[in-house]
Scaffold this motif. Structure first.
Motif, mmCIF file in Angstrom:
data_model
loop_
_atom_site.group_PDB
_atom_site.id
_atom_site.type_symbol
_atom_site.label_atom_id
_atom_site.label_comp_id
_atom_site.label_asym_id
_atom_site.label_seq_id
_atom_site.Cartn_x
_atom_site.Cartn_y
_atom_site.Cartn_z
ATOM 1 N N ALA A 8 -9.361 35.274 -2.522
ATOM 2 C CA ALA A 8 -8.936 34.322 -2.135
ATOM 3 C C ALA A 8 -7.505 34.463 -1.307
ATOM 4 C CB ALA A 8 -8.461 33.154 -3.183
ATOM 5 N N PRO A 9 -7.530 33.916 -0.055
ATOM 6 C CA PRO A 9 -6.089 34.018 0.399
ATOM 7 C C PRO A 9 -4.751 33.551 -0.254
ATOM 8 C CG PRO A 9 -7.154 31.967 1.162
ATOM 9 C CD PRO A 9 -7.947 32.675 0.270
ATOM 10 N N ARG A 10 -3.750 34.590 -0.046
ATOM 11 C CA ARG A 10 -2.481 34.014 -0.371
ATOM 12 C C ARG A 10 -1.972 32.583 -0.232
ATOM 13 N NH1 ARG A 10 1.493 38.516 1.420
ATOM 14 N NH2 ARG A 10 2.965 37.185 -0.252
ATOM 15 N N PRO A 11 -1.426 31.841 -0.968
ATOM 16 C CA PRO A 11 -0.549 30.497 -0.581
ATOM 17 C C PRO A 11 0.263 30.903 0.450
ATOM 18 C CG PRO A 11 -0.235 31.218 -2.776
ATOM 19 C CD PRO A 11 -1.098 32.192 -2.600
ATOM 20 N N ARG A 12 0.253 29.967 1.500
ATOM 21 C CA ARG A 12 1.320 30.180 2.508
ATOM 22 C C ARG A 12 2.328 28.843 2.557
ATOM 23 N NH1 ARG A 12 -3.395 30.513 6.908
ATOM 24 N NH2 ARG A 12 -3.726 32.826 6.906
ATOM 25 N N MET A 13 3.648 29.258 2.797
ATOM 26 C CA MET A 13 4.661 28.422 2.792
ATOM 27 C C MET A 13 5.603 28.531 3.950
ATOM 28 S SD MET A 13 6.114 25.731 1.066
ATOM 29 C CE MET A 13 6.145 25.887 -0.632
ATOM 30 N N ILE A 14 5.823 27.694 4.683
ATOM 31 C CA ILE A 14 6.699 27.635 6.006
ATOM 32 C C ILE A 14 8.000 27.526 5.594
ATOM 33 C CG2 ILE A 14 7.120 26.725 8.400
ATOM 34 C CD1 ILE A 14 4.126 25.860 8.505
ATOM 35 N N VAL A 15 9.022 28.223 5.977
ATOM 36 C CA VAL A 15 10.392 27.956 5.624
ATOM 37 C C VAL A 15 11.449 27.926 7.086
ATOM 38 C CG1 VAL A 15 12.590 28.656 4.609
ATOM 39 C CG2 VAL A 15 9.967 29.296 3.533
ATOM 40 N N GLY A 16 11.804 26.789 7.191
ATOM 41 C CA GLY A 16 12.798 26.552 8.307
ATOM 42 C C GLY A 16 14.028 26.576 7.839
ATOM 43 N N ILE A 17 15.041 27.150 8.871
ATOM 44 C CA ILE A 17 16.279 27.295 8.597
ATOM 45 C C ILE A 17 16.935 26.554 9.893
ATOM 46 C CG2 ILE A 17 18.476 28.776 8.326
ATOM 47 C CD1 ILE A 17 16.537 30.725 6.541
ATOM 48 N N SER A 18 17.700 25.469 9.645
ATOM 49 C CA SER A 18 18.397 25.160 10.915
ATOM 50 C C SER A 18 19.885 25.097 10.689
ATOM 51 C CB SER A 18 18.008 23.396 10.761
ATOM 52 O OG SER A 18 18.564 22.708 9.913
ATOM 53 N N GLY A 19 20.591 24.413 11.650
ATOM 54 C CA GLY A 19 21.959 24.647 11.634
ATOM 55 C C GLY A 19 22.962 24.045 10.787
ATOM 56 N N ALA A 20 22.439 23.271 9.924
ATOM 57 C CA ALA A 20 23.439 22.787 8.870
ATOM 58 C C ALA A 20 24.209 23.843 7.879
ATOM 59 C CB ALA A 20 22.907 21.469 8.234
ATOM 60 N N THR A 21 25.144 23.323 7.158
ATOM 61 C CA THR A 21 25.870 24.347 6.269
ATOM 62 C C THR A 21 25.004 24.367 4.829
ATOM 63 O OG1 THR A 21 27.703 24.872 5.001
ATOM 64 C CG2 THR A 21 26.992 22.428 5.233
ATOM 65 N N GLY A 22 24.851 25.558 4.210
ATOM 66 C CA GLY A 22 24.039 25.767 3.200
ATOM 67 C C GLY A 22 22.845 26.573 3.292
ATOM 68 N N ILE A 23 23.168 27.533 4.165
ATOM 69 C CA ILE A 23 21.852 28.586 4.548
ATOM 70 C C ILE A 23 21.692 29.207 3.211
ATOM 71 C CG2 ILE A 23 23.426 30.445 5.068
ATOM 72 C CD1 ILE A 23 21.360 30.628 7.599
ATOM 73 N N ILE A 24 22.429 29.226 2.292
ATOM 74 C CA ILE A 24 22.023 29.958 0.876
ATOM 75 C C ILE A 24 20.957 29.504 0.235
ATOM 76 C CG2 ILE A 24 23.482 28.449 -0.525
ATOM 77 C CD1 ILE A 24 24.351 30.857 -2.110
ATOM 78 N N PHE A 25 20.572 28.277 0.659
ATOM 79 C CA PHE A 25 19.272 27.512 -0.044
ATOM 80 C C PHE A 25 18.039 28.233 0.504
ATOM 81 C CE2 PHE A 25 22.542 24.206 -0.800
ATOM 82 C CZ PHE A 25 22.295 24.095 -2.178
ATOM 83 N N GLY A 26 18.153 28.290 1.956
ATOM 84 C CA GLY A 26 17.087 28.951 2.605
ATOM 85 C C GLY A 26 16.492 30.501 2.417
ATOM 86 N N LEU A 27 17.720 30.929 1.970
ATOM 87 C CA LEU A 27 17.552 32.549 1.701
ATOM 88 C C LEU A 27 17.261 32.689 0.027
ATOM 89 C CD1 LEU A 27 21.337 34.195 2.971
ATOM 90 C CD2 LEU A 27 19.126 33.893 4.131
ATOM 91 N N CYS A 28 17.599 31.647 -0.605
ATOM 92 C CA CYS A 28 16.990 31.858 -1.929
ATOM 93 C C CYS A 28 15.658 31.417 -1.926
ATOM 94 C CB CYS A 28 17.957 30.848 -2.792
ATOM 95 S SG CYS A 28 17.567 31.007 -4.762
ATOM 96 N N ILE A 29 15.093 30.566 -1.354
ATOM 97 C CA ILE A 29 13.866 30.038 -1.319
ATOM 98 C C ILE A 29 13.005 31.383 -0.692
ATOM 99 C CG2 ILE A 29 12.062 28.824 0.005
ATOM 100 C CD1 ILE A 29 14.301 26.512 -0.063
ATOM 101 N N LEU A 30 13.394 31.857 0.204
ATOM 102 C CA LEU A 30 12.767 33.327 0.623
ATOM 103 C C LEU A 30 12.540 34.247 -0.512
ATOM 104 C CD1 LEU A 30 14.147 33.642 4.388
ATOM 105 C CD2 LEU A 30 11.870 33.002 3.747
ATOM 106 N N GLU A 31 13.633 34.552 -1.150
ATOM 107 C CA GLU A 31 13.734 35.408 -2.189
ATOM 108 C C GLU A 31 12.855 34.937 -3.283
ATOM 109 O OE1 GLU A 31 17.628 35.739 -3.298
ATOM 110 O OE2 GLU A 31 18.324 37.095 -1.629
#
Length: 207
Positions: A8-31
């Motif tokens: 079975a293929p691995r599940p895939r998630m798209i993660v978008g990081i835009s220009g608002a403050t709070g990039i720590i959330f995107g980094l944590c999600i990737l980790e």
């Protein structure tokens, strides 16, 4: 005769990081998604790259290395721009007012907002971690319109019932709640049981 079974293929998630403050959330999600074995497809806008430089010591290449696949926002021919490329959906973390507006109206201006629009038209889950305050009427209308289109607007408002002791605790709890929306239990949330684990602090004081 032995039958060949295709894994079975691995599940895939798209993660978008835009220009608002709070990039720590995107980094944590990737980790967290990497730890869970979920394949990540990252797209970061140019304003997101600028925010990265303001809020962290990381380089763009460092963030790209955290994802399984990464794309430039100008690459509108990327796999995630097509509905035939199957994914669990998309998380935009953080989501700027401009990205929210583009997603709400379908007036996409790059791969990040195009990928979100594709997920919505395919009836896949899209979570927008909108980072703006205070709000004017235009923001509120855009949040309502994005919601009507099928997106979930999730401002990263911290929870305090589990008594976070650090910024990491607050970020992890919020990321855990976002992943809950995809039925992914990352083990980051201390679930509310209806009973506090310790006595409640006196009103007007900070524990």
């Amino acid at each position: 005769m032995q039958q060949h079974v295709t894994p079975a293929p691995r599940p895939r998630m798209i993660v978008g990081i835009s220009g608002a403050t709070g990039i720590i959330f995107g980094l944590c999600i990737l980790e967290v998604l990497r730890r869970l074995g979920i394949e990540t497809h990252l797209v970061m806008s140019k304003p997101g790259e600028r925010t990265l430089a303001c809020e962290t010591d990381l380089k763009v290449r460092d963030v790209r290395a955290m994802a399984d696949f990464s794309y430039a926002d100008a690459d509108i021919g990327a796999a995630i721009a097509s509905g035939s490329f199957r994914t669990m959906g998309m998380i935009v973390a953080p989501c700027s007012a401009r990205s929210l507006s583009a997603i709400a109206t379908g007036n996409t201006d790059g791969l990040l907002t195009r990928a979100a629009d594709v997920c919505l038209k395919e009836r896949r889950r899209v979570v927008l971690m909108f980072r703006e305050t205070p709000l004017h009427a235009g923001h509120i209308r855009a949040m309502a319109q994005a919601t009507e289109n099928g997106a979930i607007v999730f401002p990263p408002v911290p929870a305090f019932y589990d008594r976070p002791a650090s910024l990491s605790d607050m970020v992890n709890h919020t990321v855990g709640r976002v992943l809950d929306l995809f039925d992914v239990d990352a083990g980051l949330v201390r679930r509310w049981s209806g009973k506090p684990t310790a006595s409640t602090p006196t009103a007007g004081t900070v524990a």
